[in-house]
Design a protein around this motif. Structure first.
Motif, PDB file in Angstrom:
ATOM      1  N   VAL A   1       0.826  -1.209   0.000  1.00 20.18           N
ATOM      2  CA  VAL A   1       0.000   0.000   0.000  1.00 20.18           C
ATOM      3  C   VAL A   1       0.864   1.265   0.000  1.00 20.18           C
ATOM      4  CG1 VAL A   1      -0.209   0.042   2.534  1.00 20.18           C
ATOM      5  CG2 VAL A   1      -2.017   1.031   1.131  1.00 20.18           C
TER       6      VAL A   1
ATOM      7  N   LEU B   1      -9.789  -8.155   5.869  1.00 22.35           N
ATOM      8  CA  LEU B   1      -9.276  -7.233   6.896  1.00 22.35           C
ATOM      9  C   LEU B   1     -10.379  -6.399   7.549  1.00 22.35           C
ATOM     10  CD1 LEU B   1      -9.417  -4.689   4.933  1.00 22.35           C
ATOM     11  CD2 LEU B   1      -7.039  -5.196   4.431  1.00 22.35           C
TER      12      LEU B   1
ATOM     13  N   MET C   1      -4.555 -11.950   3.881  1.00 22.60           N
ATOM     14  CA  MET C   1      -4.383 -11.008   2.766  1.00 22.60           C
ATOM     15  C   MET C   1      -3.383 -11.571   1.754  1.00 22.60           C
ATOM     16  SD  MET C   1      -4.196  -7.469   4.978  1.00 22.60           S
ATOM     17  CE  MET C   1      -3.634  -6.395   3.642  1.00 22.60           C
TER      18      MET C   1
ATOM     19  N   HIS D   1      -0.568   3.322  10.811  1.00 22.85           N
ATOM     20  CA  HIS D   1      -1.264   2.507   9.810  1.00 22.85           C
ATOM     21  C   HIS D   1      -1.261   1.013  10.188  1.00 22.85           C
ATOM     22  CE1 HIS D   1      -2.559   2.669   5.308  1.00 22.85           C
ATOM     23  NE2 HIS D   1      -3.208   1.718   5.962  1.00 22.85           N
TER      24      HIS D   1
ATOM     25  N   SER E   1      -4.787  -3.294   9.475  1.00 28.84           N
ATOM     26  CA  SER E   1      -4.856  -4.720   9.112  1.00 28.84           C
ATOM     27  C   SER E   1      -3.772  -5.547   9.805  1.00 28.84           C
ATOM     28  CB  SER E   1      -4.732  -4.875   7.591  1.00 28.84           C
ATOM     29  OG  SER E   1      -3.460  -4.421   7.156  1.00 28.84           O
TER      30      SER E   1
ATOM     31  N   ARG F   1      -8.163   6.635   4.828  1.00 32.96           N
ATOM     32  CA  ARG F   1      -7.044   7.267   4.135  1.00 32.96           C
ATOM     33  C   ARG F   1      -6.941   8.719   4.575  1.00 32.96           C
ATOM     34  NH1 ARG F   1      -5.722   2.850   3.336  1.00 32.96           N
ATOM     35  NH2 ARG F   1      -5.247   1.796   1.363  1.00 32.96           N
TER      36      ARG F   1
ATOM     37  N   SER G   1      -3.264  -5.031  -0.063  1.00 31.72           N
ATOM     38  CA  SER G   1      -4.143  -4.060   0.601  1.00 31.72           C
ATOM     39  C   SER G   1      -5.520  -4.187  -0.027  1.00 31.72           C
ATOM     40  CB  SER G   1      -3.626  -2.635   0.395  1.00 31.72           C
ATOM     41  OG  SER G   1      -3.651  -2.287  -0.981  1.00 31.72           O
ATOM     42  N   VAL G   2      -6.510  -3.667   0.691  1.00 31.50           N
ATOM     43  CA  VAL G   2      -7.815  -3.551   0.052  1.00 31.50           C
ATOM     44  C   VAL G   2      -7.876  -2.236  -0.727  1.00 31.50           C
ATOM     45  CG1 VAL G   2      -8.997  -2.545   2.064  1.00 31.50           C
ATOM     46  CG2 VAL G   2     -10.302  -3.819   0.373  1.00 31.50           C
ATOM     47  N   GLY G   3      -7.224  -1.195  -0.201  1.00 28.54           N
ATOM     48  CA  GLY G   3      -7.220   0.105  -0.878  1.00 28.54           C
ATOM     49  C   GLY G   3      -6.369   0.059  -2.141  1.00 28.54           C
TER      50      GLY G   3
HETATM   51  C1  DGY Z   1      -5.498  -1.508   3.136  1.00 29.70           C
HETATM   52  O1  DGY Z   1      -5.535  -2.722   3.005  1.00 29.70           O
HETATM   53  O2  DGY Z   1      -5.890  -0.734   2.268  1.00 29.70           O
HETATM   54  C2  DGY Z   1      -4.951  -0.972   4.418  1.00 29.70           C
HETATM   55  O3  DGY Z   1      -4.869   0.390   4.416  1.00 29.70           O
HETATM   56  C3  DGY Z   1      -3.601  -1.601   4.734  1.00 29.70           C
HETATM   57  O4  DGY Z   1      -3.803  -2.918   5.038  1.00 29.70           O
END
Ligand code: DGY
Length: 338
Positions: free
Chosen positions: A50, A97, A295, A283, A286, A236, A72-74
């Motif tokens: 990320v 997450l 993940m 941060h 997760s 974010r 990451s999910v983002g």
């Molecule tokens: C995400 O996954 O987007 C978090 O910000 C980091 O794990």
């Protein structure tokens, strides 16, 4: 040596090692190192973190690139629109997450409102002189309204936690929908942003950073919050005008801020470090062993499947390790590129 999968660092758990066992032309090279830059030309898949923004120029330098997997999910650190144009599949890690991130938001909320860090520091510094009626008084949460920006899985999971604290969840989502949200243990209204802000004693941010949501909580939005409101951001940093929030903390209009994410991180606006009533985490949303391993598994399986679908790689479903728990591959989710 050819490189078909180029990863920037080891991941938690065995998934990346397993992927490398199946595809020996997987190479590890630090992000933007000479080796990483040189390998781009022949790489078919990237694995990035990320904190590693990929640019359009990187895609230009990688003519064989078929897929990018982000741990990451983002996905706001990826040039999604260009990926879509070039037919590059983007793989992320949704679903796994959700609880970990909602937990860290809850931890921040309790830490801010119950002054956990201040109390701990007092004791560790040897300054605690004993129980006192007005020592480190915080504010209670029961009966308060909890505005939640985003009604995706993390927003819903946070609503369940707020509900368990006897708070009243309220939702806003970027589609601007009305109606109600079923958050599993109850239902809550979805409100226009201004209504939600005016009612929120706590505001927790759970929406992705897109062109549509960048700067969403700007100075004018902050002015709508009730005096003493608390903001929690585990999504974010770019969602909120940080300087405007700090101004309101300093003038006593905001009751507190708990942050896990920052605009331009890992750089942190130095004003945060001096701002009153803040709890600042690096941060960690997760950051549990279970979540980071899940993940990694989701990312590696999704990446292998995406490459198999694009030709040349064996289908990971045919005997690969692990079980696919979620489906993560996608070209580009349409609302990520609004
Ligand atoms: C995400 O996954 O987007 C978090 O910000 C980091 O794990």
């Amino acid at each position: 040596m050819t490189t078909r999968i180029l990863a920037t660092s080891p991941l938690v758990g065995p998934a990346l090692v397993d992927l490398g066992a199946r595809f020996p032309d997987l190479r590890l090279a630090p992000f933007r190192s000479l080796e990483w830059n040189a390998a781009l030309r022949e790489t078919e898949a990237l694995v990035v973190l990320v904190s590693e923004p990929i640019t359009e120029a990187d895609l230009e330098a990688a003519p064989r690139l078929k897929a990018i997997g982000t741990y990451s999910v983002g996905m706001d650190h990826l040039p999604l629109r260009v990926c879509q144009t070039r037919g590059i599949t983007v793989v992320n890690t949704p679903g796994v997450l959700t609880n970990a991130t909602a937990d860290i938001a809850l931890a921040l909320l309790l830490a801010v409102t119950r002054r956990i860090a201040e109390g701990e520091a007092l004791l560790r510094r040897g300054h605690w002189k004993g129980w006192a009626p007005d020592q480190l008084l915080g504010s209670g949460l029961a009966g308060k309204a909890c505005g939640i920006l985003g009604s995706g899985p993390i927003g819903l999971a946070f609503a369940r936690r707020a509900w368990a604290l006897d708070m009243t969840p309220l939702f806003w989502d970027r589609e601007g929908r009305g109606g109600e949200v079923d958050f599993g243990v109850g239902r809550a209204p979805r409100l226009p942003l201004i209504d939600l802000l005016q009612r929120s004693n706590v505001l927790s941010l759970h929406c992705p950073l897109t062109d549509h949501t960048r700067g969403l909580i700007d100075r004018a939005a902050l002015e709508q919050l009730p005096r003493g409101a608390v903001i929690i951001n585990t999504a974010r940093g770019g969602l909120m005008d940080e300087n405007a929030a700090i101004d309101r903390l300093e003038s006593g209009l905001l009751g507190g801020v708990g942050l896990d994410v920052y605009e331009g991180e890992p750089r942190v606006n130095p004003r945060w470090l001096q701002a009153p009533r803040t709890v600042l985490l690096p941060h960690l949303g997760s950051a549990t062993v279970e979540t980071r391993a899940a993940m990694a598994r989701l990312l590696c399986e999704g990446l292998a499947a995406a490459l198999a679908a694009r030709g040349g790689f064996p289908d990971p479903g045919s005997g690969g390790p692990g079980e696919r728990s979620e489906r993560s591959e996608q070209v580009v989710p349409p609302d990520s590129i609004k």
